[in-house]
Scaffold this motif. Sequence first.
Motif, short mmCIF file in Angstrom:
data_model
loop_
_atom_site.label_atom_id
_atom_site.label_comp_id
_atom_site.label_asym_id
_atom_site.label_seq_id
_atom_site.Cartn_x
_atom_site.Cartn_y
_atom_site.Cartn_z
N LEU A 186 -38.01 79.51 -39.73
CA LEU A 186 -38.51 78.80 -40.91
C LEU A 186 -39.74 79.50 -41.48
CD1 LEU A 186 -38.06 75.11 -39.75
CD2 LEU A 186 -37.07 76.09 -41.83
N HIS A 218 -41.22 78.84 -44.94
CA HIS A 218 -41.41 77.39 -44.78
C HIS A 218 -42.40 77.16 -43.65
CE1 HIS A 218 -39.97 73.25 -45.59
NE2 HIS A 218 -40.34 73.05 -44.33
N VAL A 224 -43.68 73.10 -40.34
CA VAL A 224 -42.80 72.92 -39.19
C VAL A 224 -43.64 72.86 -37.92
CG1 VAL A 224 -42.42 75.43 -39.14
CG2 VAL A 224 -40.88 73.92 -37.88
N CYS A 253 -30.23 74.73 -43.58
CA CYS A 253 -31.36 73.82 -43.78
C CYS A 253 -30.99 72.66 -44.69
CB CYS A 253 -32.55 74.59 -44.35
SG CYS A 253 -33.37 75.68 -43.16
#
Length: 245
Positions: free
Chosen positions: A111, A116, A119, A82
């Motif tokens: 992700l 995360h 996205v 990443c």
Amino acid sequence: MPYNLPAMTIDTVFANPQNLADPAWLQAHATDPNLVVVDLDAEAGYLRGHIPGALFLDNNYERNPETGWVDTFPPDRFAAACQALGIGDDTLVVAYDNNMSLHAARFWWTLNYYGHKKVKVLDGGWRRWVSEGGAVALDRSTTDGKAVFTPQADPSLIVGYEEVRAGCPVGGANAADTVIWDTRTTAEYAGSVSRNKRPGHVAGAVHLDWMDLMDRATHRFKSPEELPQLLSAAGITPDKAVLAY
């Protein structure tokens, strides 16, 4: 070239529009300073043309040399991948490919697995981008390498053998509240084609090929009207815990 906005956009038809982007949205946000676009096509495809500014990622998984299984990158390797793409903890990522979002969706999931949530998948991918007049770049994009990505794995997104066994319709303790979904091809489900040591499927698993959820001509997800019907017909309903493979 200007974009022609569809009569019904992602924001008005999908239950979770934050997970998808369309070419018009990406065009409008192309210069946002905290946006990274990732191309997950084959490298030859990337070099033949890609969305301007998109960075290339070959894959985000690896094959276990002992089992042959395809595994998600471990935290340190995923963080390094990443960061090499310029993805930091606050970066908004848009992923796309030229394979009906197969690889883009996997990157979206990975992700999310590592915490995360910022996205999106480009609905329709490269095919839609080109068909709607999106600009094409040939140069290989680069980043300054200063991004910091902090992986925070969410184990709840992965199920293990015992949980699958408990949800199995053949004697599983949680079978009444669980559906096991085989997303592979019909031939793999039937066992006539196998990429594993043992052909066939998990006992009692329902079958719905992931490609049947996509429009194969446009590479877009099928409509919000079609998708629930396809899922429901296979027994994949909102009242069940869904274990997919």
